[in-house]
Design an enzyme around this catalytic site. Structure first.
Site, mmCIF file in Angstrom:
data_model
loop_
_atom_site.group_PDB
_atom_site.id
_atom_site.type_symbol
_atom_site.label_atom_id
_atom_site.label_comp_id
_atom_site.label_asym_id
_atom_site.label_seq_id
_atom_site.Cartn_x
_atom_site.Cartn_y
_atom_site.Cartn_z
ATOM 1 N N ARG A 104 0.849 -1.198 0.000
ATOM 2 C CA ARG A 104 0.000 0.000 0.000
ATOM 3 C C ARG A 104 0.875 1.236 0.000
ATOM 4 N NH1 ARG A 104 -4.503 0.338 4.548
ATOM 5 N NH2 ARG A 104 -2.676 0.650 5.830
ATOM 6 N N THR A 108 -1.432 7.362 0.094
ATOM 7 C CA THR A 108 -2.782 7.254 -0.505
ATOM 8 C C THR A 108 -3.487 5.957 -0.108
ATOM 9 O OG1 THR A 108 -1.940 6.113 -2.435
ATOM 10 C CG2 THR A 108 -1.958 8.512 -2.534
ATOM 11 N N ASP A 201 0.478 -2.907 12.503
ATOM 12 C CA ASP A 201 0.891 -3.324 11.163
ATOM 13 C C ASP A 201 1.343 -4.782 11.229
ATOM 14 O OD1 ASP A 201 2.495 -3.916 8.864
ATOM 15 O OD2 ASP A 201 2.594 -1.765 8.462
ATOM 16 N N ASP A 204 4.861 -5.722 9.788
ATOM 17 C CA ASP A 204 5.979 -5.295 10.636
ATOM 18 C C ASP A 204 6.064 -6.129 11.912
ATOM 19 O OD1 ASP A 204 6.956 -3.353 8.950
ATOM 20 O OD2 ASP A 204 5.763 -1.739 9.824
HETATM 21 C C1 PRP Z 1 -1.166 -4.420 4.838
HETATM 22 C C2 PRP Z 1 -1.922 -5.688 5.143
HETATM 23 C C3 PRP Z 1 -2.801 -5.863 3.942
HETATM 24 C C4 PRP Z 1 -3.126 -4.461 3.582
HETATM 25 C C5 PRP Z 1 -4.494 -4.120 4.068
HETATM 26 O O1 PRP Z 1 -0.116 -4.687 3.988
HETATM 27 O O2 PRP Z 1 -1.099 -6.806 5.350
HETATM 28 O O3 PRP Z 1 -2.167 -6.516 2.863
HETATM 29 O O4 PRP Z 1 -2.157 -3.607 4.208
HETATM 30 O O5 PRP Z 1 -4.846 -2.841 3.709
HETATM 31 P P1 PRP Z 1 -5.956 -2.493 2.652
HETATM 32 O O6 PRP Z 1 -7.156 -3.373 2.948
HETATM 33 O O7 PRP Z 1 -6.238 -1.042 2.946
HETATM 34 O O8 PRP Z 1 -5.423 -2.709 1.279
HETATM 35 P P2 PRP Z 1 1.065 -3.624 3.650
HETATM 36 O O9 PRP Z 1 0.717 -2.867 2.420
HETATM 37 O O10 PRP Z 1 1.369 -2.843 4.879
HETATM 38 O O11 PRP Z 1 2.241 -4.570 3.223
HETATM 39 P P3 PRP Z 1 3.039 -5.685 4.058
HETATM 40 O O12 PRP Z 1 2.104 -6.840 4.271
HETATM 41 O O13 PRP Z 1 4.153 -6.017 3.129
HETATM 42 O O14 PRP Z 1 3.516 -5.065 5.355
#
Ligand code: PRP
Length: 210
Positions: A104, A108, A201, A204
């Protein structure tokens, strides 16, 4: 319309409380996420079809059952979805695993796809797409899009997460009405793209990054 279910088995709820705690360290977080994933897989696989089969026991013939439906593929959304894969494979060891990489944008919250590698016969399988968090729903929607683009029927996909925000559930159901969605908890709301109260998160916390 696919279903949306909160899997509120006592063991799931208890374990979720452990990982919500901000003092839960990486090692325990990782372990318990997998334990919850196993329990979720048990609940989510309840409607797997069975067929009759006769089996010879040491004492005679048993009129028994065996799984008869599609083979399973587990598809984690990277990174955080990786934390649920082993827990599901504990229960369904023969499943194949596909990967969809999604991040993400920090400002945004728009998802971006960066990696897709799936089993060749993905469109013939029952698919469990796994990701601990369903926040805005953007990542899940794009991951399901990636599968549908490759010939998967959305009725063969179950989306399994730990914590969902109402906004994410609504958006995902709107984009993919045929999809079944399962969560361990439905939380209050989104704040700045994060689920509140949520568990922080997940990526993380699983991998010890920040
Ligand atoms: C987080 C989480 C989901 C997403 C959810 O991933 O693990 O994949 O955000 O958010 P959304 O429903 O608003 O799309 P992130 O982008 O932080 O990546 P990561 O898993 O690599 O930490």
């Amino acid at each position: 319309m696919g279903k949306f279910e909160v899997m509120n088995h006592p063991l799931i709820q208890h374990k979720l409380t452990i990982i919500r705690d901000k003092n839960c360290g990486t090692r325990e977080f990782r372990e318990v996420v997998n334990e919850i994933a196993t329990l979720l897989a048990f609940e989510v696989s309840r409607d797997m079809p069975l067929e009759d089969v006769d089996v010879e026991t040491p004492e005679g013939t048993a009129h028994a059952k065996q799984l008869s439906g599609k083979k399973v593929a587990v598809v984690p959304i990277l990174r955080a979805g990786m934390g649920m894969v082993d827990g599901i494979l504990d229960l369904i060891p023969a499943a194949k695993v596909g990967h969809i990489g999604m991040y993400r944008d920090e400002k945004t919250f728009e998802p971006h796809e960066y990696f897709v590698k799936l089993p060749n016969d993905i469109n013939k399988r029952q698919i469990f797409v796994v990701d601990p968090m369903l926040a805005t729903g953007g990542s899940a929607i794009m991951a399901i899009d990636a599968l549908v683009k490759r010939g998967v029927d959305e009725s063969n996909i179950k989306f399994v997460c730990l914590v969902a925000a109402p906004e994410g559930v609504k958006n995902l159901r709107k984009a993919h009405p045929g999809l079944d969605i399962f969560a361990a908890a439905l939380d209050d709301h989104l704040e700045n793209g994060y689920i509140v109260p949520g568990l922080g998160d997940a990526g993380d916390r699983l991998f010890g990054t920040k």
